[in-house]
Design a protein around this motif. Structure first.
Motif, PDB file in Angstrom:
ATOM      1  N   LEU A   1       0.824  -1.200   0.000  1.00 39.38           N
ATOM      2  CA  LEU A   1       0.000   0.000   0.000  1.00 39.38           C
ATOM      3  C   LEU A   1       0.865   1.260   0.000  1.00 39.38           C
ATOM      4  N   LEU A   2       1.971   1.231   0.719  1.00 43.53           N
ATOM      5  CA  LEU A   2       2.889   2.368   0.692  1.00 43.53           C
ATOM      6  C   LEU A   2       3.472   2.567  -0.700  1.00 43.53           C
ATOM      7  N   ARG A   3       3.879   1.484  -1.350  1.00 41.75           N
ATOM      8  CA  ARG A   3       4.437   1.606  -2.701  1.00 41.75           C
ATOM      9  C   ARG A   3       3.411   2.198  -3.659  1.00 41.75           C
ATOM     10  N   ARG A   4       2.161   1.829  -3.474  1.00 42.46           N
ATOM     11  CA  ARG A   4       1.106   2.368  -4.329  1.00 42.46           C
ATOM     12  C   ARG A   4       0.968   3.881  -4.138  1.00 42.46           C
ATOM     13  N   LEU A   5       1.065   4.339  -2.896  1.00 41.49           N
ATOM     14  CA  LEU A   5       1.034   5.770  -2.630  1.00 41.49           C
ATOM     15  C   LEU A   5       2.243   6.478  -3.248  1.00 41.49           C
TER      16      LEU A   5
ATOM     17  N   ASP B   1       4.169   5.471  -5.711  1.00 40.20           N
ATOM     18  CA  ASP B   1       4.074   5.433  -7.174  1.00 40.20           C
ATOM     19  C   ASP B   1       3.014   6.397  -7.699  1.00 40.20           C
ATOM     20  N   GLY B   2       2.050   6.744  -6.827  1.00 38.18           N
ATOM     21  CA  GLY B   2       1.005   7.691  -7.205  1.00 38.18           C
ATOM     22  C   GLY B   2       1.391   9.138  -6.989  1.00 38.18           C
ATOM     23  N   GLY B   3       2.657   9.394  -6.645  1.00 36.13           N
ATOM     24  CA  GLY B   3       3.136  10.758  -6.508  1.00 36.13           C
ATOM     25  C   GLY B   3       3.010  11.348  -5.122  1.00 36.13           C
ATOM     26  N   ILE B   4       2.752  10.530  -4.116  1.00 35.75           N
ATOM     27  CA  ILE B   4       2.625  11.006  -2.745  1.00 35.75           C
ATOM     28  C   ILE B   4       4.007  11.025  -2.097  1.00 35.75           C
ATOM     29  N   THR B   5       4.365  12.161  -1.504  1.00 35.93           N
ATOM     30  CA  THR B   5       5.719  12.323  -0.972  1.00 35.93           C
ATOM     31  C   THR B   5       5.759  12.698   0.509  1.00 35.93           C
ATOM     32  N   THR B   6       4.615  12.689   1.185  1.00 36.07           N
ATOM     33  CA  THR B   6       4.580  12.900   2.632  1.00 36.07           C
ATOM     34  C   THR B   6       3.671  11.842   3.241  1.00 36.07           C
ATOM     35  N   LEU B   7       4.212  11.046   4.147  1.00 31.81           N
ATOM     36  CA  LEU B   7       3.491   9.918   4.730  1.00 31.81           C
ATOM     37  C   LEU B   7       3.449  10.040   6.252  1.00 31.81           C
ATOM     38  N   THR B   8       2.287   9.718   6.817  1.00 32.16           N
ATOM     39  CA  THR B   8       2.107   9.785   8.267  1.00 32.16           C
ATOM     40  C   THR B   8       1.729   8.420   8.836  1.00 32.16           C
TER      41      THR B   8
ATOM     42  N   GLU C   1       8.676   1.846  11.418  1.00 29.80           N
ATOM     43  CA  GLU C   1       9.863   1.229  10.808  1.00 29.80           C
ATOM     44  C   GLU C   1       9.601   0.826   9.364  1.00 29.80           C
ATOM     45  N   LEU C   2       8.460   0.216   9.106  1.00 27.05           N
ATOM     46  CA  LEU C   2       8.129  -0.203   7.742  1.00 27.05           C
ATOM     47  C   LEU C   2       8.015   0.997   6.807  1.00 27.05           C
ATOM     48  N   THR C   3       7.439   2.078   7.305  1.00 29.77           N
ATOM     49  CA  THR C   3       7.264   3.261   6.463  1.00 29.77           C
ATOM     50  C   THR C   3       8.606   3.879   6.107  1.00 29.77           C
ATOM     51  N   VAL C   4       9.469   4.033   7.093  1.00 35.40           N
ATOM     52  CA  VAL C   4      10.791   4.615   6.831  1.00 35.40           C
ATOM     53  C   VAL C   4      11.569   3.736   5.856  1.00 35.40           C
TER      54      VAL C   4
END
Length: 302
Positions: free
Chosen positions: A37-41, A43-50, A71-74
């Protein structure tokens, strides 16, 4: 404002995505699906994740699970995104979470609204000061849902903690937001519309430059269309997106936002991207209501 936090400020003036936390069949966090799901975000041009936001069921995760999603997000984002880690609960817990985020390489923390039933304005400042002073290297973003809090109190906090660089403002009142931002210092902070796409046009008109999103998990392109329209000042185009997402967000907001996360996970489940399960006190949608969510998600041509 010290230049140290310019990168963080730029990251906040964008779509601030709140990833869901998918669960496996046995009810535990599902790392492989979360990474997908993170990769999908990304790849969709999202550059800030919470990681650890409310759409990620922050309050339903135990401490080890909160560390895991951080940890997974970083790891998954690498250099592709800036990470704004949700922290909260009692001060020692929030400080430990913030230091964990710092040690992993995250650049910012979002401090969840205090859940104590008795919150004084001075105590609000003290709570956030204790966290911000513990991690002076990180940008700090208070998450404000308290309509009684004044902008002057936020200014007091920033006077002693220059790393408080952004604000996730989630009081559903555009006029109150406009006044609060000006009382605190409109140019002093990055203002994030904390009630996502439905409130983004009105909050941008009053000074916001970013918005949070749970919908972005389902349709990153839709959220990108909204931010691009708002950045260019094209409010008719932004409202076209607003019309497109209106029903989805109404379903999320119904009954005191009872199904806020549930609707997002249901949409993802309809697309075969994760399981629909949420943890109490949330609850999956009944069979009778799932078709409408699936139809909306399908209609976004994802």
């Amino acid at each position: 404002m010290t230049a140290t936090f310019e990168t963080q400020r730029a990251a906040l003036a964008d779509v601030v995505a709140i990833p869901v936390t998918p669960f496996a069949e046995d009810g535990t966090v599902d790392p492989a699906t979360y990474r997908a799901l993170l990769r999908r975000l990304l790849d969709g041009g999202i550059t800030t994740l919470t990681p650890g936001g409310n759409t990620g069921e922050f309050y339903a995760l135990d401490p080890a699970e909160r560390r895991l999603v951080t940890e997974l997000t970083v790891e998954e984002a690498g250099e592709r995104a800036d990470i704004l880690v949700g922290v909260g609960h009692d001060v020692p817990t929030a400080v430990a979470s913030a230091r964990h985020a710092r040690d992993l390489g995250a650049s910012m923390v979002m401090v969840h609204q205090p859940v104590h039933p008795y919150v004084s304005q001075g105590g609000w400042v003290d709570y956030h000061r204790a966290i911000a002073e513990a991690v002076p290297e990180l940008g700090v973003v208070p998450y404000i849902r308290n309509a009684q809090l004044t902008g002057a109190r936020l200014a007091d906090l920033a006077d002693t903690c220059p790393n408080v660089v952004g604000v996730k403002y989630a009081v559903p009142d555009a006029s109150k937001f406009a006044a609060f931002a000006r009382d605190a210092g409109l140019d002093r902070f990055v203002w994030i519309a904390g009630l996502a796409e439905p409130y983004a046009p009105s909050y941008f008109s009053a000074g916001a430059t970013g918005f949070t999103s749970g919908l972005v998990n389902v349709a990153p392109a839709v959220s990108r269309n909204m931010i691009e329209a708002l950045r260019s000042g094209d409010y008719p185009a932004a409202m076209k997106v607003w019309e497109q997402i209106r029903r989805f967000e109404e379903l999320r907001a119904a009954n005191g936002s009872a199904n806020n996360v549930t609707v997002v996970k249901e949409a993802l489940a309809s697309l075969g991207l994760c399981r629909r399960e949420v943890r109490p006190p949330s609850k999956p949608l009944p069979e009778s209501e799932r078709a409408e969510v699936a139809a909306i998600a399908a209609g976004w041509s994802i």
